[in-house]
Design an enzyme around this catalytic site. Structure first.
Site, mmCIF file in Angstrom:
data_model
loop_
_atom_site.group_PDB
_atom_site.id
_atom_site.type_symbol
_atom_site.label_atom_id
_atom_site.label_comp_id
_atom_site.label_asym_id
_atom_site.label_seq_id
_atom_site.Cartn_x
_atom_site.Cartn_y
_atom_site.Cartn_z
ATOM 1 N N GLU A 266 1.024 -1.377 0.159
ATOM 2 C CA GLU A 266 -0.397 0.380 -0.047
ATOM 3 C C GLU A 266 1.043 1.183 -0.316
ATOM 4 O O GLU A 266 1.680 1.419 0.911
ATOM 5 C CB GLU A 266 -0.836 -0.356 1.548
ATOM 6 C CG GLU A 266 -2.387 0.461 1.499
ATOM 7 C CD GLU A 266 -2.978 0.725 2.482
ATOM 8 O OE1 GLU A 266 -3.068 -0.513 3.044
ATOM 9 O OE2 GLU A 266 -3.495 1.727 3.650
ATOM 10 N N HIS A 284 -8.863 1.341 1.066
ATOM 11 C CA HIS A 284 -8.097 1.752 2.683
ATOM 12 C C HIS A 284 -9.272 3.016 3.252
ATOM 13 O O HIS A 284 -9.147 3.927 3.730
ATOM 14 C CB HIS A 284 -6.571 2.417 2.940
ATOM 15 C CG HIS A 284 -6.986 1.817 4.325
ATOM 16 N ND1 HIS A 284 -5.625 1.033 5.040
ATOM 17 C CD2 HIS A 284 -7.388 1.764 5.698
ATOM 18 C CE1 HIS A 284 -5.177 1.114 6.372
ATOM 19 N NE2 HIS A 284 -6.687 1.626 6.732
HETATM 20 C C1 8YV Z 1 -8.084 4.571 9.181
HETATM 21 C C2 8YV Z 1 -7.047 2.055 10.258
HETATM 22 O O1 8YV Z 1 -7.948 4.850 8.462
HETATM 23 O O2 8YV Z 1 -7.846 1.876 12.498
HETATM 24 C C3 8YV Z 1 -7.225 1.444 11.419
HETATM 25 O O3 8YV Z 1 -6.144 1.326 11.776
HETATM 26 O O4 8YV Z 1 -6.733 1.544 9.375
HETATM 27 C C4 8YV Z 1 -7.870 2.568 9.483
HETATM 28 O O5 8YV Z 1 -8.775 3.322 10.160
HETATM 29 C C5 8YV Z 1 -6.464 4.521 10.105
HETATM 30 O O6 8YV Z 1 -5.485 4.476 10.893
HETATM 31 C C6 8YV Z 1 -6.084 6.498 9.580
HETATM 32 O O7 8YV Z 1 -5.342 6.759 10.402
#
Ligand code: 8YV
Length: 321
Positions: A266, A284
């Site tokens: 990614e 994502h």
């Molecule tokens: C977010 C994620 O988009 O919570 C997580 O671990 O991957 C997603 O909820 C991401 O963390 C945004 O920083």
């Protein structure tokens, strides 16, 4: 005034309470580059970080005054946790606000695959001659009566299970530590050993954190153990799946399809996946709703405020509990 470095422009309302107590350094839009973070972090006591930004030894060494890293998101594989421990830096995350939106997306990907929604949509829009209208065309698999296997039945897995059960699915799960029979009974789910889960699930949803032990959990061997014609849904972390092995299982027809929100490399996506009709891809967006972003921001902010008031943050990954 203490200084807080926010690496990404999160909703500004989430920063209001912080601005009363901190000098908040935040980009106007998008995110600070690594170089900018390394330049800005030395004077900061707190950092609000994002999954896409690696908080490694170099960043923590530059952040000599850092006391807390408040990660925006539940997953914290972007942070060198053992070094934070060594340095005595508290790390927090935002597990609660991500639960329902992520479950919603996992369920959307599964429903889409089951009924070939994106595939038909794309063919209709490009007026594809290959798309036929007819009673025996565009047949999907459906969800009703099918078995969903959840790998990692935490809060997100449970929220997916709830949705699956009201859709007439049977829900089985694998966890390193199975739930109590009482909780299984309450949720309406059953535990299966990993191999049995793989071999019997029509849909497999990955909901584990990314750790050393879940890296490539789904590789050539485990994907081959999946039921022929099954679908794989990944809203967890990309490297939990060996993407090359996934591609070859999709090519051979061993797997019927995949719904992916996250990718091994990614934001790069293996080219082959982009050309497959039976693969639904999103960038994502598991928690990408405005409500969730604000709640996550408020939660990440609250973790910082509580910490500096000497109280227990809402969710501590590393530090005093
Ligand atoms: C977010 C994620 O988009 O919570 C997580 O671990 O991957 C997603 O909820 C991401 O963390 C945004 O920083």
């Amino acid at each position: 005034m203490k200084r807080l470095l926010v690496t990404y422009a999160i909703p500004s309302e989430s920063l209001n309470a912080l601005k009363e107590r901190f000098e908040v350094i935040v980009p106007e839009e998008g995110s600070f580059s690594r170089e900018e973070v390394l330049r800005l972090v030395p004077n900061c006591e707190a950092m609000l970080s994002m999954f896409s930004f690696k908080v490694d030894r170099e960043v923590m060494d530059a952040g000599k005054s850092l006391k807390i890293i408040s990660n925006f998101g539940v997953g914290y594989n972007n942070i060198d946790i053992s070094y934070a421990k060594e340095r005595g830096i508290v790390v927090t995350n935002t597990p609660d606000p991500v639960v329902e939106p992520t479950a919603e997306l996992a369920f959307a990907l599964m429903s889409d695959l089951a009924r070939r929604v994106s595939e038909c949509d794309a063919k209709l829009k490009r007026r594809d001659d290959g798309l036929k209208w007819g009673v025996m065309e565009n047949l999907g698999v459906g969800l009703w009566g099918k078995r969903l296997g959840i790998v990692g039945l935490g809060n997100i897995g449970k929220a997916i299970a709830r949705r699956a059960l009201v859709s007439g699915m049977e829900v089985v799960y694998y966890n390193r530590h199975p739930l109590s029979w009482l909780e299984e009974d309450y949720l309406g789910v059953s535990y299966l050993p990993f191999e049995e889960l793989l071999a019997t699930s029509d849909y497999l949803s990955l909901n584990t954190p990314l750790t050393e032990s879940t890296f490539h959990l789904m590789d050539q061997t485990t994907i081959a153990q999946m039921k022929r014609g099954a679908f794989l849904i990944n809203t967890a972390r990309g490297p939990v799946v060996d993407e090359a092995a996934l591609v070859s299982a999709l090519r051979s027809g061993h797997l019927a399809g995949a719904g992916l929100d996250v990718y091994e490399f990614e934001p790069a996506i293996t080219d082959d996946l982009l050309t497959m009709d039976n693969v639904v891809l999103v960038p994502h967006i598991g928690t990408a709703t405005m409500d969730a972003r604000i709640e996550m921001g408020n939660y990440a902010a609250e973790n910082i405020l509580l910490f500096f008031r000497g109280e227990e943050p809402l969710s501590v990954v590393v530090g005093e509990k």
